[in-house]
Structure formats: structure tokens, C-alpha cells
Design a protein around this motif. Structure first.
Motif, PDB file in Angstrom:
ATOM      1  N   HIS A  18       4.206  -1.412  -6.686  1.00  0.00           N
ATOM      2  CA  HIS A  18       3.852  -0.257  -5.866  1.00  0.00           C
ATOM      3  C   HIS A  18       2.338  -0.131  -5.882  1.00  0.00           C
ATOM      4  O   HIS A  18       1.666  -0.703  -6.739  1.00  0.00           O
ATOM      5  CB  HIS A  18       4.509   1.023  -6.394  1.00  0.00           C
ATOM      6  N   ARG A  19       1.835   0.601  -4.925  1.00  0.00           N
ATOM      7  CA  ARG A  19       0.394   0.803  -4.897  1.00  0.00           C
ATOM      8  C   ARG A  19       0.050   1.779  -6.004  1.00  0.00           C
ATOM      9  O   ARG A  19       0.469   2.922  -6.004  1.00  0.00           O
ATOM     10  CB  ARG A  19      -0.070   1.349  -3.556  1.00  0.00           C
ATOM     11  N   ILE A  68       1.107  -3.663  -4.916  1.00  0.00           N
ATOM     12  CA  ILE A  68       1.732  -3.942  -3.626  1.00  0.00           C
ATOM     13  C   ILE A  68       2.070  -2.626  -2.938  1.00  0.00           C
ATOM     14  O   ILE A  68       2.543  -1.688  -3.571  1.00  0.00           O
ATOM     15  CB  ILE A  68       3.030  -4.744  -3.821  1.00  0.00           C
ATOM     16  N   SER A  69       1.834  -2.570  -1.635  1.00  0.00           N
ATOM     17  CA  SER A  69       2.308  -1.429  -0.856  1.00  0.00           C
ATOM     18  C   SER A  69       2.885  -1.918   0.462  1.00  0.00           C
ATOM     19  O   SER A  69       2.552  -3.001   0.944  1.00  0.00           O
ATOM     20  CB  SER A  69       1.184  -0.419  -0.598  1.00  0.00           C
ATOM     21  N   TYR A 110      -2.976  -5.589  -3.069  1.00  0.00           N
ATOM     22  CA  TYR A 110      -4.278  -5.177  -3.583  1.00  0.00           C
ATOM     23  C   TYR A 110      -4.552  -5.951  -4.858  1.00  0.00           C
ATOM     24  O   TYR A 110      -3.698  -6.032  -5.731  1.00  0.00           O
ATOM     25  CB  TYR A 110      -4.283  -3.680  -3.898  1.00  0.00           C
ATOM     26  N   MET A 111      -5.737  -6.511  -4.969  1.00  0.00           N
ATOM     27  CA  MET A 111      -6.144  -7.208  -6.186  1.00  0.00           C
ATOM     28  C   MET A 111      -7.530  -6.714  -6.540  1.00  0.00           C
ATOM     29  O   MET A 111      -8.414  -6.673  -5.690  1.00  0.00           O
ATOM     30  CB  MET A 111      -6.107  -8.720  -5.984  1.00  0.00           C
ATOM     31  N   PHE A 112      -7.694  -6.273  -7.781  1.00  0.00           N
ATOM     32  CA  PHE A 112      -8.990  -5.729  -8.177  1.00  0.00           C
ATOM     33  C   PHE A 112      -9.192  -5.926  -9.666  1.00  0.00           C
ATOM     34  O   PHE A 112      -8.237  -6.045 -10.434  1.00  0.00           O
ATOM     35  CB  PHE A 112      -9.130  -4.258  -7.782  1.00  0.00           C
ATOM     36  N   THR A 113     -10.450  -6.007 -10.051  1.00  0.00           N
ATOM     37  CA  THR A 113     -10.786  -6.266 -11.441  1.00  0.00           C
ATOM     38  C   THR A 113     -12.022  -5.484 -11.832  1.00  0.00           C
ATOM     39  O   THR A 113     -12.769  -5.006 -10.975  1.00  0.00           O
ATOM     40  CB  THR A 113     -11.001  -7.779 -11.677  1.00  0.00           C
ATOM     41  N   HIS A 114     -12.230  -5.380 -13.107  1.00  0.00           N
ATOM     42  CA  HIS A 114     -13.417  -4.729 -13.652  1.00  0.00           C
ATOM     43  C   HIS A 114     -14.639  -5.591 -13.334  1.00  0.00           C
ATOM     44  O   HIS A 114     -14.559  -6.820 -13.369  1.00  0.00           O
ATOM     45  CB  HIS A 114     -13.260  -4.553 -15.165  1.00  0.00           C
TER      46      HIS A 114
END
Length: 158
Positions: A55-56, A71-72, A91-95
Motif C-alpha cells: 500500500h502507499r 504500491i498504490s 514508489y521507491m525512495f531512500t534516505h
């Protein structure tokens, strides 16, 4: 079957595809710049709800430098009399401290490329091949950023 039951199946398929690629899982799991040299991850299911979410979801990003994939499903609507379509967003994101790698590209570029290879023009989600819907930058806050990949499945109304 429910009009939108396929959304849960799509998410399961996406997660299974992500978990099928050990290099992608290493990039998500390990914080090291040389993540590809790290040992294979034995229990990939542990990534679910730790780094990969069906889920988002934006986890509490104040304490730990980690990488996430969420995921959304949005914009689902009927198309004609017997089809429906919408957008699957990954969505993929990192520090920001984890962007750099030993491989000449950023962690986010590596992850984006791997996910694109697993998803675009592949069958198994909706009818026919999954269509590329777009790529955008994704900024969570001043510490976390990445990309969102969008795909457009088409399926029967039921």
C-alpha cells in the motif's frame, strides 16, 4: 468477483516480482554502498512490511536510513462496457545518505531500472502486456526521495 478484486491480486503479483530479483532485494535491504557484494537474503518475506509495502505508505522516516518500495492503485474506472483501467504506482525512495553506491549509479537509479525490467511490457497483470504510464521524481521530505513508476493495466469489468 468484485469489480476491484484484481487490485489485491495485482499487488501480490508486483510484490512477488520484486522479491524474485535478489539484486533488487539487496539494494532495498542493505544500506552499504556495495550492496551487491552482500550475502543473498534468505528469507525475502521479511522485506514485506519492513521495506516493501503493499500500500502507499510513508514510514516514520525520522530515525533510520532505509530504502522503501510502496504500491498504490489509483484512477480506476470503467472503460467502455466490459473493461476497466487505472494506474498502478510503484514508489521507491531512500534516505539521502544511501544514494551513493560503488557501481557508478545511484541506488535509486539501480532500483528504478530493476523494477522497470520486472514490470514494463510484461504479462500477468491485467489483460495483455502491462503498459508504461510514466516516471516522476518523488520527494517524501528533505531526507528521503526517489521515483514513482506508473503502469496502466487493463482488465475486464466483472
Amino acid at each position: 468477483m468484485s469489480f476491484l478484486k484484481e487490485i489485491s491480486e495485482y499487488k501480490d503479483t508486483i510484490i512477488n516480482r520484486l522479491l524474485s530479483d535478489q539484486e533488487l532485494c539487496k539494494a532495498v535491504y542493505y544500506a552499504d554502498e556495495g550492496f551487491l557484494e552482500k550475502p543473498d537474503i534468505d528469507d525475502l518475506d521479511n522485506l514485506i512490511y519492513e521495506n516493501i509495502f503493499p500500500h502507499r505508505f510513508i514510514p516514520d522516516t525520522t530515525e533510520t536510513a532505509k530504502t522503501f518500495v510502496t504500491i498504490s492503485c489509483t484512477d480506476y474506472r470503467p472503460t467502455g462496457n466490459s473493461f476497466k483501467n487505472g494506474l498502478l504506482n510503484i514508489y521507491m525512495f531512500t534516505h539521502r545518505d544511501l544514494f551513493r553506491t560503488d557501481y557508478g549509479y545511484t541506488r535509486m537509479d539501480f532500483i528504478m531500472t530493476k523494477i522497470e525490467e520486472l514490470m514494463n511490457s510484461k504479462r500477468g497483470i491485467g489483460l495483455g502486456e502491462l503498459g508504461f504510464g510514466g516516471l516522476n521524481e518523488y520527494v517524501v521530505n528533505e531526507k528521503f526521495q526517489g521515483y514513482v513508476l506508473s503502469y496502466r493495466p487493463v482488465d475486464f469489468n466483472r
